[in-house]
Design a protein around this motif. Structure first.
Motif, PDB file in Angstrom:
ATOM      1  N   HIS A  30     -68.767  -8.872  13.298  1.00  0.00           N
ATOM      2  CA  HIS A  30     -69.199 -10.225  12.918  1.00  0.00           C
ATOM      3  C   HIS A  30     -68.209 -11.235  13.485  1.00  0.00           C
ATOM      4  O   HIS A  30     -68.588 -12.298  13.976  1.00  0.00           O
ATOM      5  CB  HIS A  30     -69.185 -10.396  11.391  1.00  0.00           C
ATOM      6  CG  HIS A  30     -70.296  -9.707  10.677  1.00  0.00           C
ATOM      7  ND1 HIS A  30     -71.623  -9.946  10.949  1.00  0.00           N
ATOM      8  CD2 HIS A  30     -70.291  -8.802   9.656  1.00  0.00           C
ATOM      9  CE1 HIS A  30     -72.373  -9.211  10.134  1.00  0.00           C
ATOM     10  NE2 HIS A  30     -71.593  -8.504   9.340  1.00  0.00           N
ATOM     11  N   HIS A  63     -66.865  -3.083  11.429  1.00  0.00           N
ATOM     12  CA  HIS A  63     -68.058  -3.864  11.113  1.00  0.00           C
ATOM     13  C   HIS A  63     -67.718  -5.359  10.998  1.00  0.00           C
ATOM     14  O   HIS A  63     -68.318  -6.202  11.665  1.00  0.00           O
ATOM     15  CB  HIS A  63     -68.656  -3.328   9.800  1.00  0.00           C
ATOM     16  CG  HIS A  63     -69.867  -4.056   9.310  1.00  0.00           C
ATOM     17  ND1 HIS A  63     -71.126  -3.515   9.374  1.00  0.00           N
ATOM     18  CD2 HIS A  63     -70.020  -5.270   8.735  1.00  0.00           C
ATOM     19  CE1 HIS A  63     -72.008  -4.372   8.868  1.00  0.00           C
ATOM     20  NE2 HIS A  63     -71.353  -5.455   8.463  1.00  0.00           N
ATOM     21  N   ALA A  78     -72.275  -5.838  14.102  1.00  0.00           N
ATOM     22  CA  ALA A  78     -71.369  -5.254  13.116  1.00  0.00           C
ATOM     23  C   ALA A  78     -71.705  -3.777  12.893  1.00  0.00           C
ATOM     24  O   ALA A  78     -70.822  -2.922  12.859  1.00  0.00           O
ATOM     25  CB  ALA A  78     -71.457  -6.040  11.814  1.00  0.00           C
ATOM     26  N   GLU A  80     -75.553  -8.847  12.134  1.00  0.00           N
ATOM     27  CA  GLU A  80     -75.484  -7.569  11.420  1.00  0.00           C
ATOM     28  C   GLU A  80     -75.604  -6.401  12.417  1.00  0.00           C
ATOM     29  O   GLU A  80     -74.958  -5.371  12.260  1.00  0.00           O
ATOM     30  CB  GLU A  80     -76.625  -7.525  10.390  1.00  0.00           C
ATOM     31  CG  GLU A  80     -76.272  -6.887   9.078  1.00  0.00           C
ATOM     32  CD  GLU A  80     -74.998  -7.423   8.444  1.00  0.00           C
ATOM     33  OE1 GLU A  80     -74.025  -6.654   8.380  1.00  0.00           O
ATOM     34  OE2 GLU A  80     -74.950  -8.595   8.032  1.00  0.00           O
TER      35      GLU A  80
END
Ligand code: ZN
Length: 556
Positions: free
Chosen positions: A353, A349, A381, A378
């Motif tokens: 980003h 995740h 991610a 987001e």
């Protein structure tokens, strides 16, 4: 027959054209001047503030937190400048900036400066109110049989106990923070609305969304779309959940109460499917797996990892985040990695980003070297994080063998589906409640909360209950009007994933797929914030953000 155009008309047309061009040129030049002065000031302060925050999160020392607070205050101060805001307003209202790169910067900077124009007295009052509420949340502990319990202990008991009376006591106990903070929160909500009205908005919810580049009507439309696509399937799954729990607690389905769902808010999937992913990662190195994975798609993450802080240390922030220190290649992630599936998900995740920031087009101006929106980063991610419990990915990465992959495929899919549907219904509650609360904070909020919970989560309000249960969720008070972005991120993750598996690579784990890395770099990361988020999504997938693919992935 040839029409003869009078000379006077030609002269007029030329004059209008000339004055238009010169107005465009004039305003674009003013914008360029503005940007150059802004960048001279903002770039070093942005970097200082990001670095100070990074240091504070690693050392945990109060003097480092003080430095970080000061640096972020200095950076935020830029946007409070009245003369600069007036200049931006003039340029914006002239409607003369046509160059798309300049126009986009104008839009983003205008919103940032508008948000900074609130009277400092009102802001410091807001911060004071928030700090007081925050203290009350921190000091609150649930008491059970004379023992005080932390939130983690409460969640643990809700998950493991099968005694309805204990569950009820502890659930009701956890809701006792409600009356402690409810009046303060209503005051804070009204105060936030006052700030919003001063800036020309109807309420704080509308202001928060609009300043972040979201039209509340668009967001509601997407939430409505998702609601109608998931309602039937969720009702069915909720039926399965209810039968499972009725059996577990040895009671009738009709006797199930909100405390029977293994979580204070029913925001996470109850553990009705049994698969332990942790055991597969006990002997693995999540960092090595993640870097091998991103590398295999042609997205090298060595430079990010070299600057990151990956393992536990005394005093260090116990969570995880990724940060872009300078929007010029210094990207880092803070983690506390252990060999388990939670941290496998987390490092995938955070590096999602990371690559988004790292591969932005460096020839873009500073303001545009950022994600299109917080929820679009987001989404990336989440898309990669989900793979940690994807059997195909685990197989392709050598975490499990073919036989195990077959064994757990069905149950993993079911578990993810349940998790996503339960979360989506909960996020609906948060979005609808906050929106309505800011529109009218004087309505019966206790009633509004339970009406929303009953409608979207299909939980039944305990008979006669009239408590401020909405006030027990800390986000409502302290992280306002942001929760919907988590669900938008999940929807976009599904949209991108479905687009890629249909058009770029059939390989569902993307392991070794350089084409996937190329696609993401070119269509999502490189453009940064140069397009409005929905335009970026449309350019990348051929469609604006839609709930269709979330439903395609998780509604069966
Ligand atoms: Zn994230």
């Amino acid at each position: 027959m040839k029409r003869i155009i009078p000379v006077i008309a030609i002269v007029m047309a030329i004059t209008i054209m000339w004055s238009c061009t010169s107005k465009i040129e004039r305003m674009e030049n003013r914008m360029k001047l503005f940007i150059s002065a802004y960048e001279t000031k903002a770039i070093p302060l942005y970097r200082e503030s990001a670095l100070a925050s990074w240091n504070a999160n690693i050392t945990g020392k109060s003097e480092d937190y003080a430095k970080s607070e000061k640096a972020s205050f200095e950076y935020a101060k830029i946007f409070t400048d009245k003369a600069n805001f007036a200049e931006l307003k003039t340029i914006k209202e002239s409607k003369a900036v046509q160059d798309p790169i300049l126009a986009r910067q104008l839009e983003l900077l205008y919103n940032s400066f508008l948000g900074g124009q609130v009277d400092t007295a009102l802001i410091s009052e807001q911060i004071k109110m928030e700090t007081e509420i925050s203290k009350k949340y921190s000091n609150f502990r649930v008491t059970l049989k004379g023992k005080t319990l932390s939130d983690n202990e409460v969640e643990k008991i809700l998950k493991s106990s099968t005694m309805s009376t204990d569950l009820q006591t502890i659930w009701e106990g956890s809701k006792m923070i409600g009356p402690v903070v409810a009046t303060d929160i209503i005051k804070l909500v009204k105060h936030r609305n006052k700030i919003a009205k001063k800036l020309g908005f109807n309420n704080y919810h509308e202001m928060s969304l609009k300043l972040s580049g979201q039209d509340p009507a668009d967001i509601t439309k997407i939430f409505d779309e998702l609601d109608s696509l998931t309602r039937g399937n969720f009702a069915q799954l909720k039926g399965d959940i209810d039968s499972y729990f009725a059996q577990r607690y040895k009671i009738a389905v009709s006797d199930l109460k909100p405390w029977h769902y293994q979580n204070r808010y029913f925001q996470e999937a109850p553990e009705i499917y049994k698969v332990d992913f942790n055991k597969y990662y006990e002997k693995q190195d999540p960092v090595k797996l993640a870097s091998t994975y991103y590398n295999s798609m042609g997205m090298n993450v060595d430079a990010i990892l070299a600057k990151s802080d990956l393992y536990e240390k005394p005093g260090k922030n116990q969570h995880a985040f990724s940060t872009d220190i300078d929007r010029a290649g210094d990207v880092r992630t803070l983690d506390n990695i252990r060999p388990d599936s939670y941290w496998m998900n987390t490092i995938l995740h955070e590096l999602g980003h990371g690559v988004y920031s790292y591969y932005v087009d460096m020839s873009l101006p500073f303001t545009l070297r950022d994600a299109a929106h917080t929820f679009t980063t987001e989404a990336i991610a989440n898309m990669f994080g989900r793979l940690a419990t994807n059997p195909q990915w685990m197989l392709n990465m050598g975490v499990i063998d073919e036989k195990e992959c077959k064994n757990i495929t069905d149950v993993s899919e079911k578990a993810l589906r349940l998790q996503m549907l339960v979360f989506s219904r909960w996020a609906q509650v948060m979005y609808r409640f906050e929106k309505s609360m800011y529109e009218n904070p004087d309505q019966n909020l206790n009633q509004l909360w339970w009406n929303t919970v009953e409608k979207y989560q299909m939980l039944i309000k305990p008979e006669g209950r009239d408590m401020p249960d909405w006030a027990t969720k800390i986000h409502i008070a302290l992280y306002p009007c942001y929760y919907h972005n988590y669900l938008l991120g999940e929807m976009l993750a599904s949209q991108l994933y479905c687009y890629i598996t249909a058009n770029v690579s059939k390989n569902q784990s993307f392991v070794g797929e350089k084409a996937v890395g190329d696609y993401l770099r070119k269509n999502v990361f490189m453009p940064g914030a140069r397009y409005y988020w929905n335009d970026m999504i449309e350019k990348a997938t051929g469609e604006k953000l839609t709930a269709k693919y979330y439903a395609k992935q998780f509604v069966k």
